[in-house]
Design a protein around this motif. Structure first.
Motif, PDB file in Angstrom:
ATOM      1  N   SER A 138      19.432   9.428  15.287  1.00 53.09           N
ATOM      2  CA  SER A 138      18.223   8.752  15.767  1.00 53.09           C
ATOM      3  C   SER A 138      17.309   9.742  16.493  1.00 53.09           C
ATOM      4  O   SER A 138      17.797  10.624  17.207  1.00 53.09           O
ATOM      5  CB  SER A 138      18.638   7.634  16.731  1.00 53.09           C
ATOM      6  N   ALA A 156      22.361   0.594  22.431  1.00 52.58           N
ATOM      7  CA  ALA A 156      22.519  -0.853  22.290  1.00 52.58           C
ATOM      8  C   ALA A 156      22.853  -1.267  20.855  1.00 52.58           C
ATOM      9  O   ALA A 156      23.620  -2.214  20.627  1.00 52.58           O
ATOM     10  CB  ALA A 156      21.249  -1.548  22.774  1.00 52.58           C
ATOM     11  N   CYS A 157      22.321  -0.544  19.869  1.00 49.88           N
ATOM     12  CA  CYS A 157      22.585  -0.934  18.470  1.00 49.88           C
ATOM     13  C   CYS A 157      24.053  -0.747  18.111  1.00 49.88           C
ATOM     14  O   CYS A 157      24.576  -1.446  17.239  1.00 49.88           O
ATOM     15  CB  CYS A 157      21.682  -0.164  17.508  1.00 49.88           C
ATOM     16  N   LYS A 191      23.881   6.721  19.218  1.00 52.20           N
ATOM     17  CA  LYS A 191      23.832   6.675  17.743  1.00 52.20           C
ATOM     18  C   LYS A 191      23.324   7.995  17.164  1.00 52.20           C
ATOM     19  O   LYS A 191      22.212   8.433  17.475  1.00 52.20           O
ATOM     20  CB  LYS A 191      22.894   5.532  17.330  1.00 52.20           C
ATOM     21  N   CYS A 232      18.447  -3.960  17.477  1.00 55.23           N
ATOM     22  CA  CYS A 232      17.283  -3.280  18.068  1.00 55.23           C
ATOM     23  C   CYS A 232      16.809  -2.091  17.227  1.00 55.23           C
ATOM     24  O   CYS A 232      15.906  -1.365  17.632  1.00 55.23           O
ATOM     25  CB  CYS A 232      17.608  -2.836  19.495  1.00 55.23           C
ATOM     26  N   ARG A 233      17.408  -1.896  16.063  1.00 51.22           N
ATOM     27  CA  ARG A 233      16.937  -0.804  15.200  1.00 51.22           C
ATOM     28  C   ARG A 233      15.516  -1.063  14.730  1.00 51.22           C
ATOM     29  O   ARG A 233      15.049  -2.205  14.750  1.00 51.22           O
ATOM     30  CB  ARG A 233      17.839  -0.707  13.955  1.00 51.22           C
ATOM     31  N   CYS A 284      18.595   0.622  24.726  1.00 49.94           N
ATOM     32  CA  CYS A 284      17.877   1.040  23.527  1.00 49.94           C
ATOM     33  C   CYS A 284      16.647   1.770  24.045  1.00 49.94           C
ATOM     34  O   CYS A 284      15.671   1.131  24.475  1.00 49.94           O
ATOM     35  CB  CYS A 284      17.468  -0.148  22.656  1.00 49.94           C
ATOM     36  N   PRO A 285      16.668   3.092  24.036  1.00 49.99           N
ATOM     37  CA  PRO A 285      15.556   3.836  24.622  1.00 49.99           C
ATOM     38  C   PRO A 285      14.199   3.509  23.979  1.00 49.99           C
ATOM     39  O   PRO A 285      13.175   3.509  24.672  1.00 49.99           O
ATOM     40  CB  PRO A 285      15.936   5.303  24.383  1.00 49.99           C
ATOM     41  N   GLU A 286      14.206   3.217  22.686  1.00 50.30           N
ATOM     42  CA  GLU A 286      12.910   2.943  22.034  1.00 50.30           C
ATOM     43  C   GLU A 286      12.321   1.626  22.539  1.00 50.30           C
ATOM     44  O   GLU A 286      11.125   1.538  22.819  1.00 50.30           O
ATOM     45  CB  GLU A 286      13.074   2.981  20.511  1.00 50.30           C
ATOM     46  N   ARG A 290       9.858  -2.046  13.999  1.00 52.40           N
ATOM     47  CA  ARG A 290       8.831  -1.043  14.283  1.00 52.40           C
ATOM     48  C   ARG A 290       8.823  -0.007  13.162  1.00 52.40           C
ATOM     49  O   ARG A 290       9.794   0.078  12.397  1.00 52.40           O
ATOM     50  CB  ARG A 290       9.090  -0.354  15.630  1.00 52.40           C
TER      51      ARG A 290
END
Ligand code: SF4
Length: 167
Positions: free
Chosen positions: A101, A9-10, A98, A16-17, A43-45, A54
């Motif tokens: 990450s 997504a980033c 990305k 969303c980073r 965004c998996p996180e 975060r």
């Protein structure tokens, strides 16, 4: 059938980073894919329940540990599972994630010392996607990915043409 692309997504402009920023890619190919409605963002996180902003995290052994020392392996694993679910349910042909990450990196990740050093390896989501048959490209491989999509669509068109002749 329109092949879809699962994308971090980033890279699509989502902030969303870990630090609330994005890693937006802007080029002609991305614009075309967006207009065609091909992109499935994840965004998996965040999908694993982590907030923005975060604490940054790195892979240490078989765990993911945040800079403040919290074990966030379960959040990362849950988010990876969500990325895989989206890929499976959306006719995804490949993923563009990305690089570097601890979730999305496909060739190199940080080495777990929070010193900026990188090592060969994959993030948790990228590894899960690849283990389940989805090729993962990074943001520097968009042209390679574009070629794969082009070839797959050509083959699909040929297949449909042959099927129409037969029936
Ligand atoms: Fe981007 Fe992936 Fe990190 Fe989310 S988890 S911010 S999509 S690199």
């Amino acid at each position: 059938m329109m092949f879809k692309i699962l994308m971090s997504a980033c890279l699509c402009g989502e902030h969303c980073r870990y630090d609330g920023k994005a890693n937006t890619i802007e080029n002609k190919i991305m614009n075309t894919w967006k207009e065609e409605g091909r992109i499935v963002m994840v965004c998996p996180e965040m999908a694993g329940g982590l907030p923005v902003p975060r604490d940054p995290a790195e892979i240490i052994g078989n765990k993911v540990i945040s800079k403040s020392g919290r074990d966030v392996t379960s959040e990362y694993t849950e988010g990876a599972g969500e990325a895989l679910r989206l890929a499976r349910e959306n006719d995804v042909i490949f993923c563009i994630m990305k690089e570097n990450s601890p979730s999305c990196g496909s060739h190199e990740v940080y080495d777990g010392t929070f010193s900026g050093k990188k090592v060969f390896g994959m993030g948790i989501a990228a590894a899960m996607l690849e283990e389940n048959g989805f090729r993962v490209y990074n943001e520097h491989q968009i042209i390679e990915a574009y070629r794969e999509l082009d070839e797959a669509e050509y083959e699909e068109e040929m297949y449909e043409a042959v099927m129409n002749l037969r029936f």
